[in-house]
Motif scaffolding. Structure first.
Motif, PDB file in Angstrom:
ATOM      1  N   ASP A 313       0.815  -1.210   0.000  1.00 22.64           N
ATOM      2  CA  ASP A 313       0.000   0.000   0.000  1.00 22.64           C
ATOM      3  C   ASP A 313       0.851   1.263   0.000  1.00 22.64           C
ATOM      4  O   ASP A 313       0.430   2.299  -0.508  1.00 22.64           O
ATOM      5  CB  ASP A 313      -0.909  -0.017   1.233  1.00 22.64           C
ATOM      6  N   ASP A 314       2.043   1.185   0.582  1.00 20.80           N
ATOM      7  CA  ASP A 314       2.884   2.380   0.751  1.00 20.80           C
ATOM      8  C   ASP A 314       4.247   2.196   0.080  1.00 20.80           C
ATOM      9  O   ASP A 314       5.236   1.918   0.736  1.00 20.80           O
ATOM     10  CB  ASP A 314       3.069   2.700   2.239  1.00 20.80           C
ATOM     11  N   SER A 316       7.873   3.074  -1.693  1.00 14.73           N
ATOM     12  CA  SER A 316       8.885   4.058  -1.301  1.00 14.73           C
ATOM     13  C   SER A 316      10.149   3.868  -2.132  1.00 14.73           C
ATOM     14  O   SER A 316      10.276   2.924  -2.911  1.00 14.73           O
ATOM     15  CB  SER A 316       9.208   3.931   0.195  1.00 14.73           C
ATOM     16  N   PHE A 334       8.592   8.009   1.170  1.00 13.18           N
ATOM     17  CA  PHE A 334       7.345   7.323   0.862  1.00 13.18           C
ATOM     18  C   PHE A 334       6.549   8.060  -0.211  1.00 13.18           C
ATOM     19  O   PHE A 334       6.621   9.276  -0.326  1.00 13.18           O
ATOM     20  CB  PHE A 334       6.481   7.184   2.122  1.00 13.18           C
ATOM     21  N   ARG A 337      -0.179   6.473  -0.607  1.00 12.50           N
ATOM     22  CA  ARG A 337      -0.721   5.124  -0.434  1.00 12.50           C
ATOM     23  C   ARG A 337      -1.845   4.855  -1.430  1.00 12.50           C
ATOM     24  O   ARG A 337      -2.639   5.737  -1.744  1.00 12.50           O
ATOM     25  CB  ARG A 337      -1.249   4.955   0.988  1.00 12.50           C
TER      26      ARG A 337
END
Length: 376
Positions: A313-314, A316, A334, A337
């Motif tokens: 979901d996140d 980076s 990051f 999301r």
């Protein structure tokens, strides 16, 4: 007149609500951090030499990926590269493997399609320096690699040799990238070739004679690059590999980034900031999570997380800032999301539904009013 005013007051919000998420994506793709800024005492001895943006596991969708998901992920990564370039202006971009999601099972035509979409994402880095290394999704795991798959990848990136390795020096920093999948194949001919290549790099580093093995990142990107002997290198060599070095489990990571499945998840990822005085660095990918650990040899290994929503979901990436005294600074950045964007699209759908119902109701009332007016 009344009908014209209604059409304007109805169509304008409808158009805004339809295109707002795509407009907002440009701003949502903004990375979460800037280059590390050292304090005055450190900056006197840590003059910046090179700034590199490090990404891994793009997993550009292939023929098995649903077209809408492929389009959505491509748009997100292209916007993220654009915003990162505009905001950070890195000297170099390193892509640590798994460029494609299904390259190891793609036909030549399907692979060429992936490369074209990748180059479209890289349009903002045109004229800048970037380097790509192979991942297991690109050429297969050690038991899947064939000469055809390997050549397909190396033909797309001329800076790599026929085994998928590379050696280059940039601003007095030496970089060695290795085909980790071929190294993992203990009982195949490629492994022997890799051992010969590794020994060759080792001798070159010891004897400081890299010229015969030097390869440019891109032919049209060579203007800003100069050849140097390894003796002149202020840092390195920096080892680039898709597969991380052996570790029993993730508990060895001094800084561990646990995958986040949704914004309401209990575990929150932080912004990792490391100032390392050691000159030896290994950068890896594959695990889809950030990991930093210091080996017994004094070498720091940092594993970059994934750059795409496909894996977490996140997503980076890393910012690595090399200094002239041989030290380096690392920061994890990051991106937006996926769950935030999904919620935005959900709100968009609800708003469009409300506008359509409201507009339909108003239209029905206007027609009814006009009919009554004509009858009278």
């Amino acid at each position: 007149m009344q009908k014209s005013v209604f059409r304007l007051s109805y169509l304008l919000p409808l158009l805004i609500s339809a295109f707002a998420p795509w407009i907002l994506l440009y701003f949502l793709a903004n990375p979460s951090c800037m280059w590390p800024i050292s304090n005055d005492e450190i900056s006197k001895t840590h003059d910046v030499n090179l700034r590199a943006m490090v990404v891994g596991d793009l997993h550009i969708g292939g023929p098995t990926t649903v077209w809408f998901d492929r389009m959505r992920r491509d748009a997100f990564m292209k916007a993220s590269f654009k915003r990162a370039f505009e905001k950070l202006r890195p000297d170099m971009l390193l892509i640590l493997g798994d460029l494609s999601d299904w390259g190891r099972k793609s036909s030549k035509e399907e692979w060429n399609s992936v490369i074209l979409r990748f180059k479209d994402m890289m349009i903002y880095f045109k004229g800048s320096q970037y380097h790509v290394i192979p991942g297991n999704h690109d050429i297969g795991d050690y038991y899947q690699i064939t000469d055809t798959l390997l050549q397909q990848f190396t033909d797309s990136f001329p800076s790599l040799d026929e085994m998928g390795n590379s050696f280059f020096v940039l601003r007095n920093i030496s970089f060695v990238s290795l085909n980790a999948m071929a190294l993992a194949c203990d009982h195949c001919s490629m492994h022997n070739s890799m051992k010969v290549a590794v020994e060759g790099y080792k001798i070159a580093l010891q004897q400081a004679e890299p010229d015969d093995m030097y390869m440019s990142i891109e032919e049209n990107q060579s203007a800003d690059r100069h050849r140097h002997s390894i003796q002149d290198s202020s840092a390195g060599p920096v080892l680039l590999t898709h597969l991380p070095l052996y570790r029993e489990d993730e508990s060895v990571c001094g800084s561990l980034d646990i995958p986040i499945c949704a914004p309401w998840h209990e575990v929150e990822g932080g912004c990792i900031h490391l100032l390392e005085l050691s000159k030896k660095l290994v950068l890896s990918a594959h695990a889809h999570r950030f990991c930093s650990r210091l080996l017994d040899t004094g070498t720091r290994e940092v594993t970059v997380s994934t750059f795409t929503w496909r894996n977490r979901d996140d997503p980076s990436f890393l910012l690595v800032q090399f200094y002239k005294d041989g030290s380096y600074d690392i920061q994890q950045c990051f991106l937006v999301r996926e769950s935030v964007v999904v919620l935005l699209h959900l709100f968009q759908g609800i708003l469009l539904f409300v506008l359509l119902v409201f507009g339909g109701h108003r239209c029905w009332k206007l027609r009814k009013s006009n009919k009554l007016h004509l009858k009278s």
